[in-house]
Write a protein that holds these residues in place. Sequence first.
Motif, PDB file in Angstrom:
ATOM      1  N   GLU A 205      14.400  26.400   8.416  1.00 45.29           N
ATOM      2  CA  GLU A 205      13.126  25.857   7.955  1.00 45.29           C
ATOM      3  C   GLU A 205      12.882  26.296   6.517  1.00 45.29           C
ATOM      4  O   GLU A 205      13.006  27.480   6.205  1.00 45.29           O
ATOM      5  CB  GLU A 205      11.984  26.308   8.856  1.00 45.29           C
ATOM      6  CG  GLU A 205      12.063  25.745  10.265  1.00 45.29           C
ATOM      7  CD  GLU A 205      10.831  26.051  11.091  1.00 45.29           C
ATOM      8  OE1 GLU A 205       9.840  26.579  10.521  1.00 45.29           O
ATOM      9  OE2 GLU A 205      10.836  25.756  12.307  1.00 45.29           O
ATOM     10  N   VAL A 206      12.548  25.332   5.664  1.00 44.57           N
ATOM     11  CA  VAL A 206      12.316  25.600   4.245  1.00 44.57           C
ATOM     12  C   VAL A 206      10.935  25.081   3.874  1.00 44.57           C
ATOM     13  O   VAL A 206      10.612  23.915   4.126  1.00 44.57           O
ATOM     14  CB  VAL A 206      13.380  24.915   3.365  1.00 44.57           C
ATOM     15  CG1 VAL A 206      13.162  25.270   1.898  1.00 44.57           C
ATOM     16  CG2 VAL A 206      14.779  25.301   3.815  1.00 44.57           C
ATOM     17  N   ARG A 207      10.130  25.956   3.284  1.00 39.52           N
ATOM     18  CA  ARG A 207       8.777  25.548   2.884  1.00 39.52           C
ATOM     19  C   ARG A 207       8.773  25.066   1.436  1.00 39.52           C
ATOM     20  O   ARG A 207       9.323  25.729   0.556  1.00 39.52           O
ATOM     21  CB  ARG A 207       7.789  26.708   3.047  1.00 39.52           C
ATOM     22  CG  ARG A 207       6.340  26.348   2.699  1.00 39.52           C
ATOM     23  CD  ARG A 207       5.387  27.444   3.147  1.00 39.52           C
ATOM     24  NE  ARG A 207       5.632  28.704   2.455  1.00 39.52           N
ATOM     25  CZ  ARG A 207       4.992  29.084   1.346  1.00 39.52           C
ATOM     26  NH1 ARG A 207       4.061  28.286   0.793  1.00 39.52           N
ATOM     27  NH2 ARG A 207       5.258  30.246   0.787  1.00 39.52           N
ATOM     28  N   TYR A 208       8.170  23.909   1.218  1.00 39.67           N
ATOM     29  CA  TYR A 208       7.997  23.358  -0.123  1.00 39.67           C
ATOM     30  C   TYR A 208       6.522  23.378  -0.487  1.00 39.67           C
ATOM     31  O   TYR A 208       5.659  23.147   0.365  1.00 39.67           O
ATOM     32  CB  TYR A 208       8.512  21.921  -0.195  1.00 39.67           C
ATOM     33  CG  TYR A 208      10.005  21.821  -0.382  1.00 39.67           C
ATOM     34  CD1 TYR A 208      10.566  21.669  -1.647  1.00 39.67           C
ATOM     35  CD2 TYR A 208      10.867  21.882   0.708  1.00 39.67           C
ATOM     36  CE1 TYR A 208      11.938  21.582  -1.820  1.00 39.67           C
ATOM     37  CE2 TYR A 208      12.244  21.804   0.551  1.00 39.67           C
ATOM     38  CZ  TYR A 208      12.767  21.652  -0.722  1.00 39.67           C
ATOM     39  OH  TYR A 208      14.125  21.582  -0.898  1.00 39.67           O
ATOM     40  N   VAL A 209       6.247  23.633  -1.757  1.00 36.74           N
ATOM     41  CA  VAL A 209       4.880  23.604  -2.282  1.00 36.74           C
ATOM     42  C   VAL A 209       4.758  22.385  -3.190  1.00 36.74           C
ATOM     43  O   VAL A 209       5.615  22.142  -4.040  1.00 36.74           O
ATOM     44  CB  VAL A 209       4.545  24.878  -3.073  1.00 36.74           C
ATOM     45  CG1 VAL A 209       3.122  24.806  -3.638  1.00 36.74           C
ATOM     46  CG2 VAL A 209       4.704  26.109  -2.188  1.00 36.74           C
ATOM     47  N   ILE A 210       3.700  21.618  -2.987  1.00 37.01           N
ATOM     48  CA  ILE A 210       3.467  20.404  -3.779  1.00 37.01           C
ATOM     49  C   ILE A 210       2.074  20.483  -4.393  1.00 37.01           C
ATOM     50  O   ILE A 210       1.073  20.552  -3.680  1.00 37.01           O
ATOM     51  CB  ILE A 210       3.564  19.137  -2.907  1.00 37.01           C
ATOM     52  CG1 ILE A 210       4.880  19.123  -2.133  1.00 37.01           C
ATOM     53  CG2 ILE A 210       3.438  17.885  -3.770  1.00 37.01           C
ATOM     54  CD1 ILE A 210       4.950  18.036  -1.071  1.00 37.01           C
ATOM     55  N   ASP A 211       2.031  20.487  -5.718  1.00 41.51           N
ATOM     56  CA  ASP A 211       0.761  20.426  -6.443  1.00 41.51           C
ATOM     57  C   ASP A 211       0.569  19.013  -6.970  1.00 41.51           C
ATOM     58  O   ASP A 211       1.491  18.437  -7.559  1.00 41.51           O
ATOM     59  CB  ASP A 211       0.749  21.418  -7.608  1.00 41.51           C
ATOM     60  CG  ASP A 211       0.603  22.854  -7.142  1.00 41.51           C
ATOM     61  OD1 ASP A 211      -0.131  23.079  -6.157  1.00 41.51           O
ATOM     62  OD2 ASP A 211       1.221  23.746  -7.755  1.00 41.51           O
ATOM     63  N   TYR A 212      -0.621  18.463  -6.766  1.00 43.77           N
ATOM     64  CA  TYR A 212      -0.942  17.098  -7.180  1.00 43.77           C
ATOM     65  C   TYR A 212      -1.891  17.148  -8.374  1.00 43.77           C
ATOM     66  O   TYR A 212      -3.003  17.675  -8.262  1.00 43.77           O
ATOM     67  CB  TYR A 212      -1.617  16.333  -6.033  1.00 43.77           C
ATOM     68  CG  TYR A 212      -0.772  16.173  -4.795  1.00 43.77           C
ATOM     69  CD1 TYR A 212      -0.100  14.979  -4.525  1.00 43.77           C
ATOM     70  CD2 TYR A 212      -0.646  17.211  -3.868  1.00 43.77           C
ATOM     71  CE1 TYR A 212       0.665  14.822  -3.379  1.00 43.77           C
ATOM     72  CE2 TYR A 212       0.126  17.071  -2.723  1.00 43.77           C
ATOM     73  CZ  TYR A 212       0.773  15.878  -2.488  1.00 43.77           C
ATOM     74  OH  TYR A 212       1.534  15.736  -1.360  1.00 43.77           O
ATOM     75  N   TYR A 213      -1.460  16.607  -9.499  1.00 43.39           N
ATOM     76  CA  TYR A 213      -2.276  16.573 -10.708  1.00 43.39           C
ATOM     77  C   TYR A 213      -2.645  15.122 -11.041  1.00 43.39           C
ATOM     78  O   TYR A 213      -1.837  14.207 -10.842  1.00 43.39           O
ATOM     79  CB  TYR A 213      -1.516  17.156 -11.900  1.00 43.39           C
ATOM     80  CG  TYR A 213      -1.235  18.630 -11.815  1.00 43.39           C
ATOM     81  CD1 TYR A 213      -2.096  19.553 -12.408  1.00 43.39           C
ATOM     82  CD2 TYR A 213      -0.099  19.103 -11.160  1.00 43.39           C
ATOM     83  CE1 TYR A 213      -1.827  20.916 -12.341  1.00 43.39           C
ATOM     84  CE2 TYR A 213       0.170  20.464 -11.092  1.00 43.39           C
ATOM     85  CZ  TYR A 213      -0.694  21.365 -11.678  1.00 43.39           C
ATOM     86  OH  TYR A 213      -0.432  22.709 -11.618  1.00 43.39           O
ATOM     87  N   ALA A 214      -3.843  14.930 -11.548  1.00 46.91           N
ATOM     88  CA  ALA A 214      -4.277  13.609 -11.996  1.00 46.91           C
ATOM     89  C   ALA A 214      -3.939  13.443 -13.471  1.00 46.91           C
ATOM     90  O   ALA A 214      -4.172  14.339 -14.276  1.00 46.91           O
ATOM     91  CB  ALA A 214      -5.776  13.445 -11.789  1.00 46.91           C
ATOM     92  N   GLY A 215      -3.375  12.284 -13.817  1.00 43.49           N
ATOM     93  CA  GLY A 215      -3.080  11.973 -15.201  1.00 43.49           C
ATOM     94  C   GLY A 215      -4.071  10.960 -15.744  1.00 43.49           C
ATOM     95  O   GLY A 215      -4.915  10.435 -15.000  1.00 43.49           O
ATOM     96  N   PRO A 216      -4.001  10.659 -17.021  1.00 38.61           N
ATOM     97  CA  PRO A 216      -4.909   9.669 -17.603  1.00 38.61           C
ATOM     98  C   PRO A 216      -4.583   8.272 -17.098  1.00 38.61           C
ATOM     99  O   PRO A 216      -3.412   7.941 -16.876  1.00 38.61           O
ATOM    100  CB  PRO A 216      -4.634   9.793 -19.110  1.00 38.61           C
ATOM    101  CG  PRO A 216      -3.237  10.314 -19.190  1.00 38.61           C
ATOM    102  CD  PRO A 216      -3.076  11.228 -18.018  1.00 38.61           C
ATOM    103  N   PRO A 217      -5.588   7.422 -16.881  1.00 42.92           N
ATOM    104  CA  PRO A 217      -5.333   6.062 -16.408  1.00 42.92           C
ATOM    105  C   PRO A 217      -4.476   5.277 -17.400  1.00 42.92           C
ATOM    106  O   PRO A 217      -4.574   5.464 -18.613  1.00 42.92           O
ATOM    107  CB  PRO A 217      -6.741   5.453 -16.290  1.00 42.92           C
ATOM    108  CG  PRO A 217      -7.654   6.621 -16.212  1.00 42.92           C
ATOM    109  CD  PRO A 217      -7.025   7.702 -17.041  1.00 42.92           C
TER     110      PRO A 217
END
Length: 261
Positions: A205-217
């Motif tokens: 089992e491998v844990r991944y971290v995902i960060d979600y950033y908003a960019g300019p439209p």
Amino acid sequence: MVWIPFWSKKPDDKASAPTSDTPAKCPVDHSKFAKKSQEPAKCPVDHDKLDPTTKMPYNLSATNKVPGQKLDLPTERTLSSIPRGDEESAGVWEYPSPQQMLNAMVRKGHKDTPEADVPAMVDVHNFLNEGAWVEILKWEKKYEEESGKAPRLLRFTGRPNELSPRARMLQWMGLIYPSKYGGPPPFDRHDWTVLRYDSAGEKREVRYVIDYYAGPPENGFPTFFLDVRPALDSVASVRDRSELWSKSVWEKALGHGGRQE
């Protein structure tokens, strides 16, 4: 870190993104869940009734409307491309229908959610998950080639109120070098647990971290940045991230572009 413009979706995708000039952000205001009384804080959800792979209720309605609902929302669920569970017979993960999404948001206290925007919210949600899985497959490629078996997503957890160590570090660096690192924090974070097969055929089992950033439209559509990487909680993950970093530095020194992470 990978940049994902929402307008890069395939032409035959049915739902359209919101066209507002407001920067993209998570549709759920998690701050509303904070308890402001003097009583000890506790989770309002009965975890005994939650699906441990999704942290969502087993009985989340797929067809029933919420009280006062005016629009008829689709109840069909879309299949993802992401293998589910630890056996091939488990199939793939299913995305929530727009009706399920509205029911979940109302259940969490967001009774003012615009019904007409829910299909677009689901579309963005699915689009970002597919993009995250593509990035995970890049990390898992060498293990898949060694074992001959593709990785699978076992479970996931949303942690929107917790900054990852890397996101926190980038915020600190933004205070020192605002022109290069300045920017808002990620609007969401997920931890995904992936099943990997090693060269001996053993499961890990491998844990991944995902960060979600908003960019300019762009072109009236939102854009997003996904920062996807294995968590630094195992020797293999530390090695993988070190190898990618050193490869990127070497390629830049030689004048090559290299993959951005």
